[in-house]
Design a protein around this motif. Structure first.
Motif, PDB file in Angstrom:
ATOM      1  N   ARG A  92      25.932  35.699  36.013  1.00 44.98           N
ATOM      2  CA  ARG A  92      26.468  36.334  37.233  1.00 44.98           C
ATOM      3  C   ARG A  92      26.162  35.494  38.470  1.00 44.98           C
ATOM      4  O   ARG A  92      26.988  35.400  39.376  1.00 44.98           O
ATOM      5  N   ARG A  93      24.969  34.901  38.511  1.00 47.92           N
ATOM      6  CA  ARG A  93      24.584  34.093  39.671  1.00 47.92           C
ATOM      7  C   ARG A  93      25.506  32.893  39.850  1.00 47.92           C
ATOM      8  O   ARG A  93      25.937  32.575  40.946  1.00 47.92           O
ATOM      9  N   TYR A  94      25.790  32.199  38.762  1.00 47.31           N
ATOM     10  CA  TYR A  94      26.561  30.967  38.867  1.00 47.31           C
ATOM     11  C   TYR A  94      28.061  31.146  38.701  1.00 47.31           C
ATOM     12  O   TYR A  94      28.837  30.322  39.189  1.00 47.31           O
ATOM     13  N   PHE A  95      28.463  32.205  38.002  1.00 46.04           N
ATOM     14  CA  PHE A  95      29.885  32.361  37.706  1.00 46.04           C
ATOM     15  C   PHE A  95      30.491  33.665  38.225  1.00 46.04           C
ATOM     16  O   PHE A  95      31.688  33.868  38.133  1.00 46.04           O
ATOM     17  N   GLY A  96      29.645  34.563  38.728  1.00 46.25           N
ATOM     18  CA  GLY A  96      30.148  35.825  39.262  1.00 46.25           C
ATOM     19  C   GLY A  96      30.470  36.861  38.207  1.00 46.25           C
ATOM     20  O   GLY A  96      30.945  37.945  38.522  1.00 46.25           O
ATOM     21  N   THR A  97      30.221  36.542  36.951  1.00 48.60           N
ATOM     22  CA  THR A  97      30.489  37.460  35.843  1.00 48.60           C
ATOM     23  C   THR A  97      29.664  37.029  34.639  1.00 48.60           C
ATOM     24  O   THR A  97      29.290  35.860  34.530  1.00 48.60           O
ATOM     25  N   ALA A  98      29.401  37.977  33.747  1.00 53.30           N
ATOM     26  CA  ALA A  98      28.732  37.634  32.492  1.00 53.30           C
ATOM     27  C   ALA A  98      29.749  37.334  31.395  1.00 53.30           C
ATOM     28  O   ALA A  98      29.393  36.939  30.296  1.00 53.30           O
ATOM     29  N   ASP A  99      31.028  37.497  31.704  1.00 55.66           N
ATOM     30  CA  ASP A  99      32.102  37.276  30.735  1.00 55.66           C
ATOM     31  C   ASP A  99      32.777  35.934  31.038  1.00 55.66           C
ATOM     32  O   ASP A  99      33.769  35.874  31.764  1.00 55.66           O
ATOM     33  N   LEU A 100      32.237  34.865  30.453  1.00 53.06           N
ATOM     34  CA  LEU A 100      32.780  33.539  30.734  1.00 53.06           C
ATOM     35  C   LEU A 100      34.204  33.353  30.229  1.00 53.06           C
ATOM     36  O   LEU A 100      34.952  32.541  30.765  1.00 53.06           O
ATOM     37  N   ALA A 101      34.584  34.115  29.215  1.00 56.14           N
ATOM     38  CA  ALA A 101      35.934  33.983  28.666  1.00 56.14           C
ATOM     39  C   ALA A 101      36.998  34.389  29.684  1.00 56.14           C
ATOM     40  O   ALA A 101      38.146  33.943  29.588  1.00 56.14           O
ATOM     41  N   SER A 102      36.616  35.206  30.664  1.00 52.24           N
ATOM     42  CA  SER A 102      37.589  35.673  31.651  1.00 52.24           C
ATOM     43  C   SER A 102      37.721  34.737  32.856  1.00 52.24           C
ATOM     44  O   SER A 102      38.562  34.966  33.718  1.00 52.24           O
ATOM     45  N   LEU A 103      36.917  33.696  32.904  1.00 53.44           N
ATOM     46  CA  LEU A 103      36.918  32.803  34.061  1.00 53.44           C
ATOM     47  C   LEU A 103      38.030  31.766  34.006  1.00 53.44           C
ATOM     48  O   LEU A 103      38.275  31.165  32.960  1.00 53.44           O
ATOM     49  N   PRO A 104      38.656  31.527  35.142  1.00 53.11           N
ATOM     50  CA  PRO A 104      39.576  30.386  35.206  1.00 53.11           C
ATOM     51  C   PRO A 104      38.773  29.083  35.099  1.00 53.11           C
ATOM     52  O   PRO A 104      37.593  29.041  35.448  1.00 53.11           O
ATOM     53  N   ALA A 105      39.393  28.041  34.639  1.00 49.11           N
ATOM     54  CA  ALA A 105      38.718  26.752  34.436  1.00 49.11           C
ATOM     55  C   ALA A 105      38.058  26.247  35.720  1.00 49.11           C
ATOM     56  O   ALA A 105      36.961  25.687  35.682  1.00 49.11           O
ATOM     57  N   GLU A 106      38.699  26.459  36.874  1.00 51.68           N
ATOM     58  CA  GLU A 106      38.146  25.981  38.143  1.00 51.68           C
ATOM     59  C   GLU A 106      36.842  26.700  38.478  1.00 51.68           C
ATOM     60  O   GLU A 106      35.893  26.089  38.979  1.00 51.68           O
ATOM     61  N   ALA A 107      36.777  27.998  38.208  1.00 50.85           N
ATOM     62  CA  ALA A 107      35.564  28.779  38.494  1.00 50.85           C
ATOM     63  C   ALA A 107      34.433  28.361  37.554  1.00 50.85           C
ATOM     64  O   ALA A 107      33.276  28.276  37.971  1.00 50.85           O
ATOM     65  N   LEU A 108      34.765  28.093  36.312  1.00 53.19           N
ATOM     66  CA  LEU A 108      33.760  27.623  35.360  1.00 53.19           C
ATOM     67  C   LEU A 108      33.203  26.271  35.809  1.00 53.19           C
ATOM     68  O   LEU A 108      31.985  26.064  35.843  1.00 53.19           O
ATOM     69  N   ALA A 109      34.079  25.366  36.193  1.00 49.89           N
ATOM     70  CA  ALA A 109      33.650  24.040  36.647  1.00 49.89           C
ATOM     71  C   ALA A 109      32.789  24.143  37.907  1.00 49.89           C
ATOM     72  O   ALA A 109      31.780  23.430  38.033  1.00 49.89           O
ATOM     73  N   ALA A 110      33.141  25.015  38.821  1.00 46.87           N
ATOM     74  CA  ALA A 110      32.360  25.181  40.054  1.00 46.87           C
ATOM     75  C   ALA A 110      30.977  25.741  39.747  1.00 46.87           C
ATOM     76  O   ALA A 110      29.974  25.296  40.323  1.00 46.87           O
TER      77      ALA A 110
END
Length: 86
Positions: free
Chosen positions: A8-26
């Motif tokens: 949640r701290r780094y990605f804003g969610t605990a569900d990484l599968a729902s993240l867009p590639a740009e958010a994951l990279a950031a």
């Protein structure tokens, strides 16, 4: 460090599968910066381990000055590989 809290701290969610590639990279980039700044060995190891699971961890000789920490990281990598085979 709680795993979900770190996600949640780094990605804003605990569900990484729902993240867009740009958010994951950031999020990965923020983690890499924090890893470089972190002085506490246990927090540093936890950050490195999460980066490793995401395929973005730096090499052991770059991440850890202490041989014991590098050996612990090698053990973690071996255990992670075993877990992938299950």
């Amino acid at each position: 460090m709680d795993f979900d809290d770190q996600l949640r701290r780094y990605f804003g969610t605990a569900d990484l599968a729902s993240l867009p590639a740009e958010a994951l990279a950031a999020g990965v980039e923020r983690m890499q910066v924090d890893l470089g700044l972190e002085q506490d060995r246990s927090r540093r190891f936890a950050l490195w381990a999460l980066l490793h699971m995401l395929g973005s961890a730096p090499d052991l000789d770059v991440a850890f000055k202490d041989e014991a920490d590098r050996n612990a990281a090698r053990s973690f990598m071996e255990l992670a590989e075993l877990g992938e085979g299950s």
